[in-house]
Scaffold this active site. Structure first.
Site, PDB file in Angstrom:
ATOM      1  N   HIS A  11       0.817  -1.222   0.000  1.00 55.31           N
ATOM      2  CA  HIS A  11       0.000   0.000   0.000  1.00 55.31           C
ATOM      3  C   HIS A  11       0.847   1.267   0.000  1.00 55.31           C
ATOM      4  O   HIS A  11       0.334   2.363  -0.229  1.00 55.31           O
ATOM      5  CB  HIS A  11      -0.952  -0.002   1.200  1.00 55.31           C
ATOM      6  CG  HIS A  11      -2.311   0.524   0.875  1.00 55.31           C
ATOM      7  ND1 HIS A  11      -2.528   1.554  -0.022  1.00 55.31           N
ATOM      8  CD2 HIS A  11      -3.544   0.151   1.315  1.00 55.31           C
ATOM      9  CE1 HIS A  11      -3.821   1.800  -0.101  1.00 55.31           C
ATOM     10  NE2 HIS A  11      -4.460   0.960   0.688  1.00 55.31           N
ATOM     11  N   ASP A  38      -1.983   1.945  -4.829  1.00 54.12           N
ATOM     12  CA  ASP A  38      -3.264   2.312  -4.218  1.00 54.12           C
ATOM     13  C   ASP A  38      -4.311   1.246  -4.517  1.00 54.12           C
ATOM     14  O   ASP A  38      -4.198   0.485  -5.502  1.00 54.12           O
ATOM     15  CB  ASP A  38      -3.750   3.660  -4.756  1.00 54.12           C
ATOM     16  CG  ASP A  38      -2.838   4.811  -4.349  1.00 54.12           C
ATOM     17  OD1 ASP A  38      -2.210   4.700  -3.267  1.00 54.12           O
ATOM     18  OD2 ASP A  38      -2.746   5.798  -5.098  1.00 54.12           O
TER      19      ASP A  38
END
Length: 426
Positions: free
Chosen positions: A398, A402
């Site tokens: 992450h 995204d």
């Protein structure tokens, strides 16, 4: 009698130490030159160590699981004659006319006296061995087998010298045949009635590396996973047609077709095919796709890498998958085979389950997990049909990827897989 100190040689560029993952000899054993004595594991590969001379093992560096430095003693061998101490690498035995005697150095590193050489002399007649009968019986022809087969045989309590090989090396199939027919015990079914005793297993070798790498990955990477279902009915139809006319080419599984679909999709999502350097604080988005394949072996999980997967067709990929998978399982995979990945795919095949949340192979930033293909009733254009469905999982870092990017990538990949004509289009 002489002593031969066999020091652990340099077994790879940049390697400073190695772990003892298996001993094939013990103190007191007689060994022959080139006989396998130990398996050493580095961060990159497992290397088989062979005896440099004939003789008797009088000392070993440590136990399985111990880590020793390059250049330090691995084994000490008592030899017939006066082989020099401190030899690090396998060298030809000295002829009788060049016997050397080396004197240990002082503490300050200077030798107490110079090495002396004897003058030429006739070769002495062979001297009858005075070794005890028990010691002589330990000398046997070296058994050729991969580290994975040796580890499995050790766990099963099987003496590999009793196993007949169909080729030069004992393979898993040879071990299976021995267990089923050649052990003298006949077929032994494993029933629920058989109580298994508690056992303590030392975490060493590849299993320890896996534990360290997985812990570092979960500790340093904020994982997230995304799962979507894909209709692979058309893809499976094309695969069946290709296999029907494959000739001498390898049979296609769904994996080569999926890899081509991934290669078609990645250019629009460069953040997926990337490496993240935590310390330097930068991401390298790779143009070429070096695809790692998580492969289960007897000794643990290995990830051989298909280099430049984007340049391979389905038949070439099928060959690469078969070759690399076999090399990973039999222990013959090279360092180059097991390094350099930019993205990983992991599949449990028929055991794929409903969904997976695979752990990223750090420093990569994504790992793709196709799951099991099952037939399910699906509504298509208002009609109930039986379709072949598969869930596809992806785990991402992450910090770099995204959630929107991961979902968009899977949706684009889904489009290619559900319309497989796109796999073969220019």
């Amino acid at each position: 009698m002489g002593k031969y100190i066999f020091n652990l040689p340099d077994i790879g560029e940049g390697i400073a130490e190695a772990e003892i993952v298996a001993w094939h000899v013990k103190v007191g054993d007689m060994v022959e030159e080139d006989q396998q004595i130990a398996d050493m594991m580095t961060d990159k590969a497992t290397v088989e160590m062979e005896a440099p001379v004939d003789g008797k093992i009088v000392a070993v560096a440590g136990e399985e699981g111990d880590v020793i430095a390059i250049g330090s003693m691995l084994v000490e061998i008592e030899t017939e004659g006066d082989d020099a101490d401190g030899t690090e690498e396998k060298t030809p035995k000295k002829p009788a006319t060049e016997v050397k005697e080396t004197v240990p150095a002082k503490e300050d590193g200077a030798p107490e006296k110079l090495t002396a050489e004897s003058t030429a002399a006739p070769e002495p007649a062979p001297v009858p061995s005075t070794a005890e009968p028990e010691a002589q019986e330990t000398v046997s022809k070296p058994v050729k087998a991969t580290p994975a087969v040796r580890a499995r045989a050790k766990n099963l309590g099987v003496d590999l010298s009793q196993v007949k090989a169909q080729g030069e090396h004992i393979r898993h199939a040879d071990l299976d045949a021995y267990l089923a027919y050649g052990s003298g015990q006949g077929y032994q079914p494993v029933g629920a009635w058989r109580k298994r005793e508690d056992e303590k297993v030392k975490v060493i070798g590849l299993r320890r590396k896996i534990a360290e790498n997985m812990a570092a990955s979960k500790r340093n990477i904020p994982h997230f996973s995304y799962v979507d279902e894909i209709d692979v009915t058309a893809l499976e139809d094309i695969r069946a047609d290709l296999n029907a006319s494959r000739g001498n080419r390898p049979k296609l599984t769904v994996l080569p077709l999926m890899i081509v679909a991934i290669a078609r999709t990645i250019p629009d999502f460069p953040m997926i095919n990337a490496l993240y350097d935590d310390e330097a604080g930068h991401v390298t988005r790779h143009g070429a796709i070096h695809l790692g394949m998580a492969t289960q072996t007897d000794s643990g999980l290995k990830v051989p890498v298909i280099k430049n997967a984007q340049d391979r067709n389905v038949w070439q990929l099928a060959q690469d998958i078969a070759r690399l998978s076999e090399a990973a399982r039999d222990g013959s995979a090279t360092t180059d085979d097991l390094t350099g990945g930019t993205l990983t795919i992991t599949s449990l095949g028929p055991l794929g389950g409903i969904a997976t949340t695979p752990v990223i192979n750090r420093p990569e930033v994504a790992i793709i997990g196709p799951n099991k293909i099952v037939e399910r009733p699906v509504i298509v254009d208002g009609e109930l049909q039986v379709r072949k469905m598969m869930n596809l999982s992806i785990s991402c870092d992450h910090r770099v990827v995204d959630g929107y990017d991961a979902a968009s990538f899977v949706q684009a990949l889904k489009r290619v897989i559900e319309k497989p004509v796109l796999i073969f289009s220019d």
